[in-house]
Design an enzyme around this catalytic site. Sequence first.
Site, PDB file in Angstrom:
ATOM      1  N   LYS A 114      15.961  -5.044   6.367  1.00 48.35           N
ATOM      2  CA  LYS A 114      16.259  -6.425   5.801  1.00 48.35           C
ATOM      3  C   LYS A 114      17.652  -6.908   6.441  1.00 48.35           C
ATOM      4  CE  LYS A 114      13.200  -7.110   2.061  1.00 48.35           C
ATOM      5  NZ  LYS A 114      13.079  -7.358   0.576  1.00 48.35           N
ATOM      6  N   LYS A 196      -1.781  -4.398   9.975  1.00 52.07           N
ATOM      7  CA  LYS A 196      -2.383  -4.963   8.797  1.00 52.07           C
ATOM      8  C   LYS A 196      -2.133  -6.228   8.715  1.00 52.07           C
ATOM      9  CE  LYS A 196      -0.892  -2.944   4.957  1.00 52.07           C
ATOM     10  NZ  LYS A 196      -0.186  -1.892   3.881  1.00 52.07           N
ATOM     11  N   LYS A 199       1.109 -12.318   5.793  1.00 50.99           N
ATOM     12  CA  LYS A 199       1.658 -13.475   5.772  1.00 50.99           C
ATOM     13  C   LYS A 199       2.440 -13.827   6.943  1.00 50.99           C
ATOM     14  CE  LYS A 199       5.294 -12.329   2.209  1.00 50.99           C
ATOM     15  NZ  LYS A 199       4.795 -11.231   1.150  1.00 50.99           N
TER      16      LYS A 199
END
Length: 332
Positions: A114, A196, A199
């Site tokens: 992150k 996978k 979103k």
Amino acid sequence: MDEKKVMLSGIQPSGDLHLGNYLGAIKNWAARAEEFECYYFMADMHTITVRQNPADLRRRTLEQLAQYIACGLDPEKNTLFIQSHVPAHAELGWVLNCYTMFGELSRMTQFKDKSAKHKDNINGGLFTYPALMAADILLYQPDFVPVGEDQKQHCELTRDVAQRFNHIYGDVFKIPEPYIPKAGARVMGLTTPDTKMSKSIPEGCVFLMEKPEDIQRKFKRAITDSDTERCVRFDPANKPGVANLMNIYSAVTGKTMEEIEAEFDGQGYGKFKPAVGDAVIECLRPIREEATRILQDKAYLESVYKAGAEKASYVANKTLRKVYKKIGFVAR
């Protein structure tokens, strides 16, 4: 009668739920309530380590709760709550910050990932959130915590912190075991059959609340393969796109790969892809309709998250009082 074992799981309302979430995990959750005492929370406190649009965060938190209920998580059998409604999470999170080592936090791979993605906002919360995650878990003295591969490290840290605390103060926290959930369908992206469904790649991702015509459009554009025979055959190595569509079709219809191959024998992808789209639309229709109905019933939704927070607070505060006494805080 034996007491049920306790299980807990939290998901960040940082994006909309999709077909991969449902077939891979949520679909199996409803059955757990018979075996376990389950706590599921919307981890809104964790989402703010990355900047959020406030109105979107509020909307997504309530939508996620409505979708959970629509997917079969009965609020009478599961404790469903919003993390920020139970102040004990933040309170124990601070205490555990003081029992989590700097070196342990700096080794967390999600912090590294992150930080690389959000270079302009590497804040303290992003660094210390594994201590809050440990608090989320340990407050409820769970026996099990469902973990995917990406959360194993956090579960191990939680166990280390709990053991360290117990070593100093006696038997305060139950040491939770990682629970590897029964594998649901592994759903890959419609445009990226090698990764996978996510979103972050919306054109290859089917969202639970999406309109039927948009779902069908995505399936018609789904990547299959450049195979000249264009036959529907389960061959993940050579035809990953077709194999993914077959996996999805199997998960929503219950048909075996052999039955699917027989059904579309000699028909090509022009018939197969819309058929998968139709099957997914029918699978998601009751979820979408029920979630929409629940979202319109503000009073019901509020009653669910209020009751959930009350029940969660009762359990969490018992643990917090014990912790505060052990570390020497004056009783409230």
